[in-house]
Write a protein that holds these residues in place. Structure first.
Motif, short mmCIF file in Angstrom:
data_model
loop_
_atom_site.label_atom_id
_atom_site.label_comp_id
_atom_site.label_asym_id
_atom_site.label_seq_id
_atom_site.Cartn_x
_atom_site.Cartn_y
_atom_site.Cartn_z
N LEU A 209 -40.03 52.34 -9.06
CA LEU A 209 -39.07 51.31 -9.50
C LEU A 209 -37.93 51.20 -8.51
CD1 LEU A 209 -38.99 51.89 -13.36
CD2 LEU A 209 -40.16 50.08 -12.09
N ALA A 210 -37.47 52.33 -7.98
CA ALA A 210 -36.39 52.29 -6.98
C ALA A 210 -36.82 51.49 -5.76
CB ALA A 210 -35.99 53.71 -6.58
N LYS A 211 -38.08 51.65 -5.31
CA LYS A 211 -38.56 50.87 -4.18
C LYS A 211 -38.66 49.39 -4.51
CE LYS A 211 -42.23 53.28 -3.00
NZ LYS A 211 -43.41 53.77 -2.26
N LEU A 212 -39.13 49.07 -5.73
CA LEU A 212 -39.23 47.67 -6.14
C LEU A 212 -37.86 46.99 -6.19
CD1 LEU A 212 -41.92 47.90 -8.96
CD2 LEU A 212 -42.19 46.87 -6.69
N LEU A 213 -36.83 47.78 -6.46
CA LEU A 213 -35.46 47.25 -6.51
C LEU A 213 -34.75 47.30 -5.16
CD1 LEU A 213 -34.38 48.81 -9.91
CD2 LEU A 213 -34.75 46.37 -9.43
N GLY A 214 -35.39 47.89 -4.16
CA GLY A 214 -34.80 47.96 -2.83
C GLY A 214 -33.78 49.06 -2.65
N LYS A 215 -33.80 50.06 -3.51
CA LYS A 215 -32.80 51.13 -3.45
C LYS A 215 -32.78 51.87 -2.11
CE LYS A 215 -30.93 55.14 -5.92
NZ LYS A 215 -30.08 55.42 -4.82
N PRO A 216 -33.93 52.23 -1.53
CA PRO A 216 -33.86 52.90 -0.22
C PRO A 216 -33.14 52.07 0.84
CG PRO A 216 -36.05 53.16 -1.17
CD PRO A 216 -35.31 52.17 -2.04
N TRP A 217 -33.33 50.75 0.82
CA TRP A 217 -32.66 49.86 1.77
C TRP A 217 -31.16 49.79 1.45
CZ3 TRP A 217 -37.60 49.49 0.28
CH2 TRP A 217 -38.56 49.33 1.28
N ASP A 218 -30.83 49.68 0.16
CA ASP A 218 -29.42 49.66 -0.22
C ASP A 218 -28.73 50.95 0.20
OD1 ASP A 218 -29.49 47.12 -1.33
OD2 ASP A 218 -29.86 47.85 -3.37
N ASP A 219 -29.39 52.09 -0.02
CA ASP A 219 -28.80 53.38 0.36
C ASP A 219 -28.53 53.45 1.86
OD1 ASP A 219 -28.93 54.15 -2.30
OD2 ASP A 219 -30.68 55.45 -2.02
N GLU A 220 -29.47 52.97 2.66
CA GLU A 220 -29.30 53.02 4.11
C GLU A 220 -28.28 52.00 4.62
OE1 GLU A 220 -31.93 52.73 8.17
OE2 GLU A 220 -32.87 53.61 6.39
N LEU A 221 -28.22 50.84 3.99
CA LEU A 221 -27.32 49.78 4.48
C LEU A 221 -25.89 49.89 3.95
CD1 LEU A 221 -29.71 46.71 4.35
CD2 LEU A 221 -28.83 47.87 6.39
N GLU A 222 -25.68 50.58 2.86
CA GLU A 222 -24.36 50.61 2.23
C GLU A 222 -23.24 51.00 3.20
OE1 GLU A 222 -21.72 49.50 -0.47
OE2 GLU A 222 -23.88 49.19 -0.62
N PRO A 223 -23.38 52.03 4.02
CA PRO A 223 -22.29 52.35 4.95
C PRO A 223 -22.00 51.23 5.95
CG PRO A 223 -23.89 54.14 4.88
CD PRO A 223 -24.47 53.00 4.11
N PHE A 224 -22.98 50.38 6.21
CA PHE A 224 -22.82 49.30 7.18
C PHE A 224 -22.24 48.03 6.54
CE2 PHE A 224 -26.02 52.11 8.82
CZ PHE A 224 -25.67 52.21 10.16
N ARG A 225 -22.32 47.93 5.24
CA ARG A 225 -21.84 46.72 4.56
C ARG A 225 -20.32 46.61 4.59
NH1 ARG A 225 -26.15 47.50 -0.21
NH2 ARG A 225 -27.82 46.23 0.68
N TYR A 226 -19.65 47.73 4.61
CA TYR A 226 -18.20 47.71 4.68
C TYR A 226 -17.81 47.69 6.14
CZ TYR A 226 -13.35 49.08 4.43
OH TYR A 226 -12.01 49.11 4.59
N ALA A 227 -17.19 46.61 6.57
CA ALA A 227 -16.91 46.43 7.99
C ALA A 227 -15.62 47.10 8.43
CB ALA A 227 -16.83 44.95 8.33
N GLY A 228 -14.78 47.51 7.50
CA GLY A 228 -13.52 48.11 7.89
C GLY A 228 -12.46 47.07 8.17
N GLU A 229 -11.40 47.51 8.77
CA GLU A 229 -10.27 46.63 9.06
C GLU A 229 -10.71 45.49 9.97
OE1 GLU A 229 -5.94 46.97 11.17
OE2 GLU A 229 -6.79 48.74 10.21
N GLY A 230 -10.25 44.30 9.66
CA GLY A 230 -10.58 43.14 10.47
C GLY A 230 -11.82 42.40 10.00
N ALA A 231 -12.42 42.84 8.90
CA ALA A 231 -13.62 42.17 8.40
C ALA A 231 -13.26 40.79 7.86
CB ALA A 231 -14.26 43.00 7.29
N PRO A 232 -14.14 39.82 8.05
CA PRO A 232 -13.86 38.49 7.50
C PRO A 232 -13.89 38.53 5.97
CG PRO A 232 -16.08 38.59 8.38
CD PRO A 232 -15.41 39.89 8.74
#
Length: 164
Positions: A133-156
């Motif tokens: 179910l975690a794979k069907l929901l994309g959890k492994p991708w969310d787990d790997e991408l989450e640190p990259f989703r927050y751009a930090g200071e200066g993000a649009p």
């Protein structure tokens, strides 16, 4: 019928940035210039966001055009419209590409046959139902991408459209 969506390039080496723009331009049939900012989650890489509008199926064409580059992390979303559900594509170097159909509120819609197949695999002891179910929901991708989703200071800042 057209739809709109967003391309999130979460991390790309600097040398790959113009190639991403060319690939997106090739799909959209117009010149594209992305605003690139440094990606603090992976020093030496860059990130960008791009709102697009196009025919139904444009999200899949964008994901296909970008999926071949091993060092690229990205997501493509498409909003639902009267004749098609929404879509979400996520891609990482380690996991490859993930695709999900999304409803009007952004929820992932899992087709019945995929749920039944997950149940059968778990009943036969081939896999754990929770992991399936975690794979069907994309959890492994969310787990790997989450640190990259927050751009930090200066993000649009992206303002959401109000629906009345």
């Amino acid at each position: 019928m057209t739809t709109r969506g967003v391309l999130y390039v979460h991390s790309a080496p600097r040398a790959l940035c113009p190639h991403v723009e060319w690939a997106v331009a090739g799909v959209l049939g117009t010149r594209v210039s992305l605003d690139w900012i440094r990606q603090p989650a992976a020093p030496g890489t860059w990130r960008s966001e791009f709102s697009w509008q196009g025919e139904i199926g444009t999200a899949s064409k964008l994901a296909s055009a970008l999926r071949g580059w091993h060092l690229l992390r990205f997501e493509v979303t498409a909003e639902p419209c009267p004749t098609a559900e929404g879509e979400r594509y996520s891609c990482t170097p380690d996991l490859g590409i993930f695709h999900a159909v999304t409803g009007i509120h952004g929820d992932i819609l899992i087709p019945e046959d995929r749920l039944r197949a997950a149940l059968v695999r778990s009943q036969h002891g081939e896999t754990d139902l929770e992991a399936e179910l975690a794979k069907l929901l994309g959890k492994p991708w969310d787990d790997e991408l989450e640190p990259f989703r927050y751009a930090g200071e200066g993000a649009p800042v992206r303002w959401l459209h109000q629906v009345v």
